[in-house]
Design an enzyme around this catalytic site. Structure first.
Site, short mmCIF file in Angstrom:
data_model
loop_
_atom_site.label_atom_id
_atom_site.label_comp_id
_atom_site.label_asym_id
_atom_site.label_seq_id
_atom_site.Cartn_x
_atom_site.Cartn_y
_atom_site.Cartn_z
N GLY A 73 0.82 -1.22 0.00
CA GLY A 73 0.00 0.00 0.00
C GLY A 73 0.85 1.26 0.00
O GLY A 73 2.09 1.20 -0.08
N ASN B 102 -6.23 -3.34 -2.28
CA ASN B 102 -6.21 -1.91 -2.62
C ASN B 102 -4.81 -1.50 -3.05
O ASN B 102 -4.36 -0.39 -2.79
CB ASN B 102 -6.68 -1.09 -1.40
CG ASN B 102 -7.02 0.32 -1.77
OD1 ASN B 102 -7.34 0.62 -2.92
ND2 ASN B 102 -6.93 1.23 -0.81
N ASP C 217 -4.90 -12.56 2.84
CA ASP C 217 -5.78 -11.71 3.63
C ASP C 217 -5.47 -11.98 5.10
O ASP C 217 -5.61 -13.12 5.57
CB ASP C 217 -7.22 -12.09 3.29
CG ASP C 217 -8.24 -11.25 4.02
OD1 ASP C 217 -7.88 -10.64 5.05
OD2 ASP C 217 -9.40 -11.22 3.58
N SER D 21 -4.36 7.34 13.60
CA SER D 21 -4.67 8.55 12.84
C SER D 21 -5.06 9.68 13.77
O SER D 21 -5.62 9.46 14.85
CB SER D 21 -5.84 8.21 11.92
OG SER D 21 -6.42 9.37 11.39
N TYR E 250 -14.78 4.17 10.24
CA TYR E 250 -13.32 4.09 10.04
C TYR E 250 -12.59 4.65 11.27
O TYR E 250 -11.71 4.02 11.85
CB TYR E 250 -12.90 4.86 8.77
CG TYR E 250 -11.44 5.24 8.77
CD1 TYR E 250 -10.47 4.28 8.49
CD2 TYR E 250 -11.02 6.54 9.07
CE1 TYR E 250 -9.12 4.63 8.52
CE2 TYR E 250 -9.69 6.88 9.10
CZ TYR E 250 -8.74 5.91 8.82
OH TYR E 250 -7.42 6.24 8.87
N LYS F 27 -10.09 2.87 14.44
CA LYS F 27 -8.76 3.29 14.93
C LYS F 27 -8.78 3.43 16.46
O LYS F 27 -7.83 3.03 17.14
CB LYS F 27 -8.32 4.60 14.27
CG LYS F 27 -8.02 4.46 12.79
CD LYS F 27 -6.80 3.57 12.52
CE LYS F 27 -6.61 3.25 11.05
NZ LYS F 27 -5.67 2.18 10.79
N TYR G 194 -0.96 9.39 12.57
CA TYR G 194 -0.58 10.18 11.40
C TYR G 194 -1.51 11.36 11.22
O TYR G 194 -2.72 11.23 11.37
CB TYR G 194 -0.69 9.38 10.10
CG TYR G 194 -0.08 8.01 10.08
CD1 TYR G 194 1.02 7.68 10.84
CD2 TYR G 194 -0.62 7.03 9.23
CE1 TYR G 194 1.57 6.42 10.78
CE2 TYR G 194 -0.07 5.77 9.17
CZ TYR G 194 1.01 5.46 9.95
OH TYR G 194 1.54 4.21 9.88
N ASN H 38 -1.89 14.20 7.90
CA ASN H 38 -2.28 13.88 6.51
C ASN H 38 -1.05 13.54 5.65
O ASN H 38 -0.37 14.46 5.19
CB ASN H 38 -3.04 15.06 5.89
CG ASN H 38 -4.44 15.18 6.45
OD1 ASN H 38 -4.65 15.27 7.65
ND2 ASN H 38 -5.43 15.17 5.56
N ASN I 5 -9.46 11.80 -1.49
CA ASN I 5 -8.54 12.65 -0.72
C ASN I 5 -8.01 13.79 -1.58
O ASN I 5 -7.98 13.71 -2.80
CB ASN I 5 -7.38 11.82 -0.16
CG ASN I 5 -7.87 10.82 0.87
OD1 ASN I 5 -7.73 9.61 0.69
ND2 ASN I 5 -8.47 11.30 1.94
N GLY J 4 -19.01 15.92 7.77
CA GLY J 4 -18.08 15.19 8.64
C GLY J 4 -16.67 15.77 8.69
O GLY J 4 -15.83 15.28 9.44
N ASP J 5 -16.40 16.79 7.86
CA ASP J 5 -15.04 17.35 7.87
C ASP J 5 -14.73 18.07 9.19
O ASP J 5 -15.58 18.75 9.74
CB ASP J 5 -14.85 18.36 6.72
CG ASP J 5 -14.03 17.78 5.58
OD1 ASP J 5 -13.28 16.81 5.81
OD2 ASP J 5 -14.15 18.31 4.45
#
Ligand code: UFG
Length: 346
Positions: free
Chosen positions: A12, A37, A60, A127, A154, A158, A182, A184, A204, A302-303
């Site tokens: 990834g 992905n 997986d 995150s 999501y 986390k 992290y 961004n 994104n 949601g931002d």
């Protein structure tokens, strides 16, 4: 003898950059990834940069028996870095069970297998989403800022993942853990051999921006200019992906070499600088000389309005610091997009 690290999700975006840094720091790497992905050709990019092809198993990680078998067939793993996870915020609202199943089962399997294989440490990808919208007095955010209720499944995975690690360590697990939050991550390797490869229409900012700059998308939508920020657009802490990758190497060294007595540590990984969406577009245009057609549209649900890191703990305790400028980071993202075009990929 070289120490071997399992990079779960190593083909990834962040996993591939971390694999490169690990190899360049003298580690052997075993990647396990189901390629759900990502793409097998990422291994070629890694090999072109480092001259070393990592061991690879397509699997997986929800398959615990399969993972055990892979670890038996590729012995000697001393530590694990867990990237493998679903990460699209919008999709997680539509398909919450996919997120809970993927992101939680994978972590539990790894934590259960670590003692069987005498692994000494886990670095976990978390995150800044765990902070939600920090109160103004908590900006820039330190690791001690309150954890806010998650705004998406999501984000919730986390938070739950961090709790699972905390409880496991508290119960006396025979390994250490470092949780990296992290901000961004953006940009690509300076060689343009690896970078971010979003599936379909990017959600994104940077992938959408570079695809607009090259003409794949007509214009970039800037989600809102009526926020309580100097220019009205949202503020984030954009961190170069190679800088971010290097922090994982430092974290792994720290655990394997027992540099700390703490069994669990948490670090913010950011630059310490907040940048607005409009500032970012301007900086990209100046750094590359390429225009980005853009228009202001309504806010995205949601931002978070503004969040950026206080990275002092990582700076002082890990001895790690984000080094790359925003200009060079944006140029690397653009060079990667040009490379994708050259290869006829996007
Ligand atoms: N933005 C736009 N237009 C776009 C895309 C984004 O204006 O087309 C704005 C957003 O409103 C936001 C900023 O650009 O202000 C950054 O948005 P991203 O979608 O790139 O990233 P987020 O800050 O929303 O972060 C989210 C999650 C993180 C996760 C990250 C990457 O909160 O946990 O996506 O998947 F790591």
């Amino acid at each position: 003898m070289k120490k071997k690290i399992l990079v779960a999700g190593g083909t990834g975006y962040i996993g591939s950059h971390t694999t490169v840094e690990l190899q360049q720091a003298g580690y052997d790497v075993l990647i396990i990834d189901d390629l759900s992905n990502s793409n097998i050709e990422v291994l070629d990019g890694i090999e072109r940069i480092t001259g070393i092809r990592p061991e690879f198993v397509q699997l997986d990680l929800k398959d615990k028996e399969g993972t055990r078998k892979a670890l038996q067939e590729h012995p000697g793993v001393e530590g694990v870095i867990l990237f493998a996870a679903s990460k699209a915020v919008g999709e997680s609202v539509q398909q919450p069970l996919k997120y809970y199943r993927n992101n939680i089962t994978t972590l539990i399997n790894i934590l259960e297998l670590m003692p069987e294989f005498n692994m000494k440490g886990i670095v976990f990808s978390s995150s800044c989403t765990v902070y939600g919208q920090p109160d103004p007095e908590n900006l820039p955010v330190t690791e001690n800022a309150p954890i806010k209720p998650a705004t998406s499944p999501y984000g919730n995975t986390k938070q739950i993942n961090e709790e699972i690690i905390r409880d496991t360590i508290h119960a006396g697990a025979p390994f250490k853990s470092i949780i990296l939050r992290y901000f961004n991550p953006i940009g690509a390797h300076p060689t343009a051999e690896i970078g971010e490869l979003p599936n379909g229409v990017p959600q994104n900012l940077i992938p959408y921006l570079v695809q607009t700059a090259i003409g794949i998308r007509k214009e970039l939508s800037v989600f809102g200019d009526d926020y309580n920020t100097p220019d009205g657009s949202c503020i984030r802490d954009y961190i170069n992906v190679v800088d971010l990758a290097k922090a994982h190497v430092v974290a792994m060294n720290r655990m394997l070499e027992n540099k700390s007595d703490d069994k669990m540590e948490i670090f913010n990984l950011g630059t310490g600088r907040g940048v607005s969406v409009l500032e970012l577009v301007n900086t990209f245009e100046k750094a590359t000389g390429v225009k980005v057609p853009h228009k202001i549209v309504g806010r995205r649900e949601g931002d978070i309005e503004q969040v950026w890191a206080n990275p002092e703990k990582a700076n002082n305790v890990l001895g790690w610091k984000a080094e790359e400028s925003l200009e060079d980071t944006l140029k690397s993202a653009w060079n990667w997009q040009l490379k994708l075009r050259e290869r006829g990929i996007q």
